[in-house]
Scaffold this motif. Structure first.
Motif, PDB file in Angstrom:
ATOM      1  N   LEU A  71      26.210  35.709 -50.167  1.00 31.51           N
ATOM      2  CA  LEU A  71      24.938  35.654 -50.899  1.00 31.51           C
ATOM      3  C   LEU A  71      25.033  34.710 -52.092  1.00 31.51           C
ATOM      4  CD1 LEU A  71      23.878  39.424 -50.815  1.00 31.51           C
ATOM      5  CD2 LEU A  71      23.005  37.567 -49.389  1.00 31.51           C
ATOM      6  N   LYS A  72      26.167  34.743 -52.786  1.00 32.58           N
ATOM      7  CA  LYS A  72      26.336  33.872 -53.951  1.00 32.58           C
ATOM      8  C   LYS A  72      26.427  32.406 -53.559  1.00 32.58           C
ATOM      9  CE  LYS A  72      28.503  36.962 -57.292  1.00 32.58           C
ATOM     10  NZ  LYS A  72      29.724  37.257 -58.068  1.00 32.58           N
ATOM     11  N   CYS A  73      26.963  32.145 -52.380  1.00 36.04           N
ATOM     12  CA  CYS A  73      27.130  30.759 -51.918  1.00 36.04           C
ATOM     13  C   CYS A  73      25.909  30.240 -51.170  1.00 36.04           C
ATOM     14  CB  CYS A  73      28.357  30.653 -51.037  1.00 36.04           C
ATOM     15  SG  CYS A  73      29.893  30.914 -51.946  1.00 36.04           S
ATOM     16  N   GLY A  74      24.832  31.008 -51.149  1.00 37.18           N
ATOM     17  CA  GLY A  74      23.593  30.543 -50.541  1.00 37.18           C
ATOM     18  C   GLY A  74      23.483  30.780 -49.055  1.00 37.18           C
ATOM     19  N   GLU A  75      24.456  31.496 -48.466  1.00 41.10           N
ATOM     20  CA  GLU A  75      24.396  31.792 -47.030  1.00 41.10           C
ATOM     21  C   GLU A  75      23.812  33.196 -46.838  1.00 41.10           C
ATOM     22  OE1 GLU A  75      27.522  30.769 -44.464  1.00 41.10           O
ATOM     23  OE2 GLU A  75      28.137  28.997 -45.607  1.00 41.10           O
TER      24      GLU A  75
END
Length: 745
Positions: A71-75
């Protein structure tokens, strides 16, 4: 260091798979700034290659941190897939804390990313869990959404608690109450408070403190309601210092200082249980500051010291601010010195208050130089860092006292110190160049702001517009107004009023009135008292007193929200005086007194001069009597006009007695008073008396100027005293005072 740490851990990975994996997830996925060192693909491979059993706690722990990392990495899509896999597992007492944590991570992400549909879906799925989350789970999320100003999500969480039969705790209620008040949603706060009282959970100290603080934050605080809550709390528990201080602050915010004093006395009566502290006295001193009660503030300051409470920086800042607001700069500097003696380091707020005091009070350049000298002294102090606000205050103060070059040097110094000027700073500089009649440099500042991609707001445009008006460039002001429209700047009351000032200076009444009526069409540009006074001034300058009176009558109705003030009356009286309608001007004086608006010396002088010009000496003396009754202090200008009125009424004795009256009031008669007195006696062909006044003037050490000499020479000539005229002319030549050619002829 982090990169080498990854290499080191990766080298050990083959031997200690599980331990390394957990360490990596703990270390990296918990911090957003570290995720760039851990490729998601590598993490995904670790998860896929490592076989964990659903009975193993590490399975949930790893997936929990894996979801967080995705979630933090945009996935987010992949993160939601992993979450769905976890959510399908049957929840047991052993794995519930890990699964609930996964729900918490996903719900927080949805809230932060404003994916509200996803948030609601995940929230509803909690109902399907065999082991439901407890109130702590919900309280964390309610607190999180409240701090993100997402009250609607906090409400959804509260409803979800009720659906799955999780009883809200006092923490739940208090968090929601605090959130409602911070969003100014007072009705919802009161409804929630009533629900709390009806529930099995009882309000605590924090609840009542939150409620009273909420009342304090209202635009019109209902202080009676705050005291009702306080009395209600007394029935269930003994109030402590926190709730007393909170109620004190509510009284101060509501402007009910007397009630605050009464509350202090109640606290003192319970001194065995309560400990008065610096917050108590700082709150009271703040109240005195707002109500401009300096003596009371000093009394509280002395009292807190007498009972052993040490004043802090907030105490001194409030005291200095009170001095500034009551025009007592000499006392403000004494408190500043006392602050230093108490080993309390002044902060930016301290210096900003002092500098703003120098600007707003009738101080002089020496005060300003003192403030600048202080700044120079403290700049070497590592504990003090001047900020943009402080420099803005100093530069603005320099402009007020026409120390423009000093202001510009402060601006250069500010930039050298790496303090980035804001649009406010540039607005002040535009104002400075406007005052210097240097419109070119004012517009250069404007262009520089555009080059720096700075946001040019209505305040900056207002400064530039004002510079155009002050320099009689109404044409540029109009171009600037069009530019503001292009930049989608909302034209407000201040901008329109500045434009009206420009039209007034240019003598363009029709254009000024057009703007005025345009302003009245929209609520956000409604004319204020300054606008009305500017329009009245435009009417008077353009000799349209009838229109001015029509606008005044519009203000003088019960329905009007903008009521006339001293400037309104002064402007209108000036118009009628110039037109010779001095009786109408005098009647307006009565009207303003009925409204409890006290005239100042300038207005009295205006009326006295109007009475003299209209040859209404009796009316002028009535004006003077009104001035005496109101105990308005006159000046040399006032008494010089009064002498002319006495001369017009042929009351020579009273004219001479003006000198004695002035001395009684400790006003030294100046040249203008003696000149007018000499003129009165010459006009009534009392040459010897006029010369006697002239001798007295010399004895008092007052020297003639060219106007006085002209009146003396012409007065003597008109009364056939040529020798005296000649002697006076010789004296003027000896004193090297040139006279008009007509006098010599």
């Amino acid at each position: 260091l982090e990169y080498y740490l990854i290499l080191l851990i990766s080298g050990v990975y083959i031997v200690y798979q599980v331990q390394v994996l957990v360490i990596l997830f703990f270390f990296f996925s918990s911090r957003r700034r570290h995720t760039r060192f851990l490729p998601v693909s590598w993490a995904r491979r670790c998860v896929q290659e490592t076989a964990f059993s659903e009975l193993d706690e590490l399975y949930y722990l790893v997936n929990q941190y894996y979801i967080n990392l995705l979630l933090k990495c945009g996935e987010s899509e992949q993160g939601f897939k992993v979450f769905e896999k976890i959510a399908k597992i049957e929840v047991t007492q052993q794995n519930s804390k890990f699964i609930h944590k996964c729900f918490e991570i996903v719900l927080k992400y949805c809230a932060t990313s404003k994916i509200y549909n996803e948030f609601n879906q995940r929230l509803q799925s909690l109902n399907n869990l065999s082991v439901k989350p407890n109130d702590v789970f919900f309280n964390k999320l309610i607190d999180f959404t409240s701090k993100n100003h997402q009250v609607h999500l906090s409400e959804e969480l509260y409803k979800a608690m009720q659906k799955i039969a999780v009883s809200p705790s006092i923490v739940t209620y208090n968090t929601l109450l605090d959130s409602y008040f911070k969003q100014n949603n007072f009705d919802s706060a009161w409804k929630m408070f009533e629900q709390l009282k009806e529930s099995s959970v009882k309000p605590d100290n924090f609840t009542y403190t939150t409620m009273i603080n909420g009342i304090k934050s209202m635009q019109k605080p209902n202080i009676n309601k705050a005291f009702e809550l306080f009395e209600e709390y007394k029935l269930v528990s003994k109030p402590d210092q926190i709730i007393y201080n909170c109620l004190l602050d509510a009284c101060v915010n509501a402007g009910d200082i007397d009630r605050a004093y009464s509350l202090l006395e109640e606290m003192k009566r319970d001194i065995t249980q309560l400990r008065l502290d610096e917050i108590t006295y700082n709150t009271l001193i703040k109240g005195c500051c707002r109500s401009k009660k300096l003596l009371q503030a000093i009394s509280f300051y002395d009292e807190m010291k007498s009972i052993g409470i040490k004043p802090n920086r907030i105490t001194f800042n409030s005291l200095i601010d009170t001095c500034v607001k009551t025009n007592k700069m000499n006392i403000a500097w004494k408190f500043y010195d006392e602050m230093l003696k108490s080993d309390i380091t002044p902060d930016n707020f301290t210096y900003s208050i002092l500098i703003n005091g120098i600007k707003s009070n009738n101080t002089n350049k020496e005060e300003l130089m003192k403030a600048i000298h202080l700044l120079e002294q403290i700049q070497d102090n590592t504990n003090f860092k001047p900020d943009e606000i402080l420099y803005n205050s100093l530069i603005d103060a320099c402009i007020k006292f026409n120390e423009l070059n000093k202001g510009l040097s402060l601006f250069d110094e500010m930039k050298k110190r790496g303090i980035e000027p804001s649009s406010i700073t540039y607005g002040i500089l535009i104002k400075a160049f406007g005052k210097m009649n240097d419109l070119l440099k004012a517009f250069k500042i404007y262009e520089q702001m555009k080059l720096n991609n700075m946001k040019i707001n209505d305040v900056t445009y207002g400064c530039l517009l004002d510079a155009c008006v002050k320099n009689d460039r109404i044409d540029l002001a109009l171009i600037l107004m069009e530019k503001m429209k292009e930049d989608n700047i909302t034209l407000n009351t201040i901008l329109y009023t500045t434009l009206i000032k420009g039209f007034a200076k240019a003598g363009k009444l029709t254009e000024a009135l057009k703007v005025f009526y345009l302003m009245k069409e929209k609520e956000h540009t409604a004319p204020n008292i300054i606008t009305f006074n500017c329009v009245l001034d435009a009417c008077v300058k353009c000799q349209n007193v009838e229109k001015a009176f029509e606008i005044f009558q519009e203000m003088d109705t019960k329905e009007s929200t903008t009521k006339p003030d001293l400037i309104t009356y002064s402007t209108l009286m000036k118009g009628f005086s110039k037109k010779g309608e001095i009786e109408t001007a005098y009647n307006l004086l009565g009207n303003m007194l009925q409204r409890n608006i006290r005239p100042d010396e300038a207005l009295i002088n205006l009326l006295l001069e109007g009475c003299f010009s209209a040859k209404k000496a009796d009316l002028g003396l009535r004006v003077y009597n009104t001035m005496s009754e109101l105990k308005i202090q006159g000046s040399n200008i006032t008494f010089s006009i009064l002498i002319k009125i006495y001369g017009q009424a042929r009351k020579l004795k009273e004219a001479v007695n003006v000198l004695a009256t002035m001395k009684q009031q400790k006003i030294k008669p100046g040249l203008i008073v003696y000149t007018n007195l000499i003129q009165v006696f010459f006009n009534l062909r009392k040459v010897d008396k006029a010369l006697e006044i002239y001798e007295k003037m010399q004895q008092d050490g007052i020297k003639c100027d060219n106007i006085c000499y002209v009146k003396l020479i012409n007065g003597a000539l008109n009364n056939d005293r040529v020798e005296i005229s000649y002697d006076i002319m010789v004296r003027s030549l000896q004193e090297k005072i040139g006279l008009p050619k007509e006098v010599y002829k």
